[in-house]
Design a protein around this motif. Structure first.
Motif, PDB file in Angstrom:
ATOM      1  N   ILE A 150      -6.256   6.679   4.756  1.00 54.96           N
ATOM      2  CA  ILE A 150      -7.160   5.726   5.623  1.00 54.96           C
ATOM      3  C   ILE A 150      -6.947   5.920   7.101  1.00 54.96           C
ATOM      4  CG2 ILE A 150      -7.251   3.025   6.368  1.00 54.96           C
ATOM      5  CD1 ILE A 150      -6.628   2.588   3.369  1.00 54.96           C
ATOM      6  N   LEU A 151      -5.728   6.068   7.570  1.00 63.13           N
ATOM      7  CA  LEU A 151      -5.384   6.501   9.098  1.00 63.13           C
ATOM      8  C   LEU A 151      -6.178   7.819   9.272  1.00 63.13           C
ATOM      9  CD1 LEU A 151      -1.827   5.475   9.914  1.00 63.13           C
ATOM     10  CD2 LEU A 151      -4.002   4.726  11.094  1.00 63.13           C
ATOM     11  N   TRP A 191      -2.744  -3.102  14.606  1.00 64.79           N
ATOM     12  CA  TRP A 191      -2.173  -3.366  13.386  1.00 64.79           C
ATOM     13  C   TRP A 191      -0.729  -4.257  13.591  1.00 64.79           C
ATOM     14  CZ3 TRP A 191      -2.397  -4.595   8.571  1.00 64.79           C
ATOM     15  CH2 TRP A 191      -1.145  -4.336   7.711  1.00 64.79           C
ATOM     16  N   TYR A 223       1.449  10.001  11.135  1.00 61.64           N
ATOM     17  CA  TYR A 223       1.109   9.346   9.730  1.00 61.64           C
ATOM     18  C   TYR A 223       2.353   8.934   8.994  1.00 61.64           C
ATOM     19  CZ  TYR A 223      -3.381  11.306  11.033  1.00 61.64           C
ATOM     20  OH  TYR A 223      -4.566  11.273  11.675  1.00 61.64           O
ATOM     21  N   ARG A 267      -3.773   1.218  16.161  1.00 64.05           N
ATOM     22  CA  ARG A 267      -2.246   1.092  15.727  1.00 64.05           C
ATOM     23  C   ARG A 267      -1.757   0.091  16.193  1.00 64.05           C
ATOM     24  NH1 ARG A 267      -3.928   6.276  15.059  1.00 64.05           N
ATOM     25  NH2 ARG A 267      -2.872   7.643  13.763  1.00 64.05           N
ATOM     26  N   TYR A 310       2.214   5.247   0.549  1.00 64.61           N
ATOM     27  CA  TYR A 310       2.206   6.227   1.877  1.00 64.61           C
ATOM     28  C   TYR A 310       0.796   7.007   1.720  1.00 64.61           C
ATOM     29  CZ  TYR A 310       2.949  10.165   4.428  1.00 64.61           C
ATOM     30  OH  TYR A 310       2.862  11.397   5.153  1.00 64.61           O
ATOM     31  N   MET A 343       0.864  -1.145  -0.144  1.00 66.90           N
ATOM     32  CA  MET A 343       0.003  -0.121   0.027  1.00 66.90           C
ATOM     33  C   MET A 343       0.798   1.145   0.057  1.00 66.90           C
ATOM     34  SD  MET A 343      -2.982   1.237   2.805  1.00 66.90           S
ATOM     35  CE  MET A 343      -3.686  -0.363   3.014  1.00 66.90           C
ATOM     36  N   SER A 348       6.162   4.009  11.201  1.00 69.97           N
ATOM     37  CA  SER A 348       5.546   2.432  11.167  1.00 69.97           C
ATOM     38  C   SER A 348       5.316   1.971  12.238  1.00 69.97           C
ATOM     39  CB  SER A 348       7.030   1.751  10.548  1.00 69.97           C
ATOM     40  OG  SER A 348       7.107   0.647  10.415  1.00 69.97           O
ATOM     41  N   LYS A 373      -1.975   6.547   0.255  1.00 66.15           N
ATOM     42  CA  LYS A 373      -3.132   5.837   0.616  1.00 66.15           C
ATOM     43  C   LYS A 373      -3.147   5.429   1.865  1.00 66.15           C
ATOM     44  CE  LYS A 373      -5.784   1.484  -1.052  1.00 66.15           C
ATOM     45  NZ  LYS A 373      -5.807   0.703  -2.261  1.00 66.15           N
ATOM     46  N   ARG A 374      -2.011   4.899   2.676  1.00 67.11           N
ATOM     47  CA  ARG A 374      -2.187   4.661   4.148  1.00 67.11           C
ATOM     48  C   ARG A 374      -2.536   5.659   4.912  1.00 67.11           C
ATOM     49  NH1 ARG A 374       2.310   2.406   3.689  1.00 67.11           N
ATOM     50  NH2 ARG A 374       3.709   4.091   4.887  1.00 67.11           N
TER      51      ARG A 374
END
Length: 607
Positions: A9-10, A124, A63, A121, A3, A1, A66, A5-6
């Protein structure tokens, strides 16, 4: 995915959490029936919180982190972002509405945001950690070293795609205080004495040695234990080998033979080297060879005024030139294709460039080949050295450093004898020259062209057999960079006429070296890969020496460099023997060997 797009979403998830947290807080405050007078305040509080808390999350880079590698630092930063965002949102809403949000609602909103944002978070992270745990085909891993580096490796094993299909069983550490404790969620199972039993009990496939700050002698002992287990062994290099000093899992590599030597890094007196190399014209002969090319790499880092790369083979000179131009674009390079046997060409090079420092690494070095071609050994190693040395004297070179060999000591080979004659010549030159002539004598270097290590690797890759000349043959070994660092350092100690001897550590049995290479390649000696003994070749001897019986050594400022006391050599006698050598060149081998034996009293031919 990607950066972007991630991040979107976050961000959307966080905005939803803010609205849910505020709505739930209001419903708890009013038992599920929010009065109409408070509804519009709830929406204003939610809108303000979306803007201000969103800004705080961006400000604290929530954002750009990692989360699969999240640690205490990430928790602290997330808490700060949420706390500051909530407090500012509370105050801003108070200013806009003229009355404050009930404190119980603000407090519960903060609690729910912390719980949901932090929980989402770390959920995940848990998913990533457990992603491969259920795989029945996962390979078991053991990490030696339960310090910071070991914890870093553990996190990577649990979360990285690189270790997909691997399962960490636990740690090994010699610190008794860590025994039975858990690091990164895994147990410290024992000290190094337990490695073999743990590998057998848990069917360990891979061992990772994570001891970058340990002494190399200690790492060598650990490697020795690990290699007998049959597991594949990988290692994080020593801190000194890492360019920035920072640990990185990308530096993880297979254990090499160099690691088995167990010697600590060379300590260099930088100022002493800079004083004689920096801003000088430096000539390296044999610049395309294993030692010569490494000399060029290291000398380039000391900012010479000009670096001359002289060699007979155009391809090897081109290769090192391209490498140096890429790594050291600021260094002025000159490439010289020339044969040191060509005296006139050497004069032309010295007259044109006037080198102030010469490192003479050009030589024929293969013992069996030189036994069959003694005239060529004499022409290159003796007369080639004489040509370069004479030019250095004639054109005012300040320092001349010749690379010699332990095979020059009590030589049993033509190659060793010719290197000894070259040593004698430059020692005799020093008596009448303003140039400081010195030689540096050391043993075999790992990985040099034509050496035993590349040959063994080729044989292992082909499925064997690995050929060893004699089960009791031993040699001194050091790495190429290690040898060259000491050569450059020895040059700074030169007063003229010395033969510097490098501390080679303990001699290594060639048979043991072959067995280690086979094991490090994942095979069992004489089971998967056969070792065959072929008998000693011409000119070889079982043991190499670093000093003749009449030489004595004294220490230098460096603990790894010694200096042999100069032996008195008659220049007139040497010149006469050189004339005899010139006359017999091209004749039968016995004649050439006979003259060599007159020049080198300790030369004994092996039948």
């Amino acid at each position: 995915m990607s950066y972007k797009k991630r991040m979107l979403i976050l961000l959307a998830l966080d905005i939803a959490i803010i609205w849910v947290a505020i709505a739930v807080s209001y419903m708890f405050r009013f038992n599920g029936d929010i009065p109409p007078a408070y509804e519009w305040k709830m929406y204003i509080f939610a809108l303000v919180s979306t803007v201000i808390s969103g800004f705080c999350l961006f400000f604290y880079r929530m954002y750009k982190r990692s989360w699969q590698h999240a640690s205490i630092g990430e928790i602290v930063e997330l808490c700060k972002a949420i706390l500051i965002g909530t407090v500012l949102s509370y105050l801003a809403t108070w200013l806009l509405c003229g009355e404050r949000v009930p404190l119980s609602i603000a407090t519960r909103t903060l609690e729910i945001m912390l719980l949901l944002m932090g929980g989402s978070r770390f959920a995940w992270r848990l998913i990533r950690v457990n992603r491969y745990k259920k795989s029945e085909n996962a390979t078991n891993m053991l990490v030696v070293g339960a310090g910071d580096c070991g914890a870093l490796i553990a996190k990577e094993i649990m979360t990285s795609e690189r270790f997909k299909g691997s399962r960490l069983i636990g740690f090994i550490d010699d610190d008794p205080y860590k025994l039975n404790m858990r690091v990164a969620g895994h147990p410290v199972m024992g000290d190094r004495s337990c490695i073999a039993s743990i590998v057998k009990k848990y069917n360990i496939h891979d061992i990772v040695i994570a001891m970058p700050s340990a002494r190399r002698s200690e790492v060598k002992d650990v490697i020795h234990v690990c290699k007998l287990t049959g597991a594949k062994v990988k290692i994080i290099p020593a801190i000194n080998d890492l360019i920035t000093g920072e640990l990185a899992v990308e530096k993880l590599r297979s254990v090499e033979v160099e690691d088995l030597l167990g010697r600590d890094p060379v300590r260099i007196d930088m100022q002493g080297v800079l004083n004689y190399v920096s801003h000088k014209v430096v000539l390296v002969t044999g610049a395309g060879g294993s030692i010569g090319s490494e000399l060029c790499r290291q000398i380039a880092s000391f900012q010479p005024e000009k670096l001359l790369l002289l060699g007979h083979g155009e391809n090897s000179i081109y290769t090192i030139e391209m490498e140096l131009r890429e790594r050291f674009p600021e260094v002025c390079l000159e490439t010289v294709i020339a044969d040191i046997q060509d005296r006139e060409r050497m004069k032309d090079v010295f007259q044109r460039f006037r080198p102030q420092v010469v490192f003479h690494a050009a030589a024929h070095k293969h013992v069996p080949l030189m036994e069959r071609n003694p005239s060529e050994a004499v022409k290159n190693n003796v007369f080639g050295t004489r040509n370069v040395a004479d030019c250095a004297d004639q054109y005012g070179t300040e320092r001349f450093v010749m690379i010699s060999s332990d095979k020059a000591v009590n030589p049993t080979s033509v190659m060793g004898a010719t290197k000894r004659i070259a040593e004698m010549y430059i020692q005799s030159m020093n008596e009448s020259s303003t140039t400081q002539f010195v030689a540096v004598r050391f043993g075999n270097v790992l990985g040099s062209r034509g050496s035993v290590i590349p040959r063994f690797r080729q044989q292992i890759a082909a499925g064997g057999p690995v050929t060893v000349t004699h089960p009791d043959m031993v040699r001194y070994f050091m790495t190429i960079p290690e040898a060259v660092q000491l050569v450059i350092q020895a040059g700074s100690f030169a007063q003229g006429g010395e033969i510097f001897i490098l501390d080679m550590g303990n001699p290594v049995r060639i048979k043991d070296l072959a067995q280690d290479l086979i094991r490090l390649s994942g095979y069992e000696p004489d089971v998967d890969i056969e070792i065959q003994y072929t008998g000693m070749r011409e000119g070889e001897k079982l043991f190499e020496e670093l000093l003749t019986e009449v030489e004595a050594t004294t220490a230098t400022q460096h603990e790894r460099i010694y200096v042999g006391q100069p032996i008195e050599i008659s220049r007139s006698d040497l010149d006469m023997q050189f004339r005899r050598l010139e006359k017999v060149l091209g004749e039968d081998q016995a004649s050439v060997r006979g003259v060599i034996e007159r020049i080198v009293p300790f030369y004994s031919q092996v039948s």
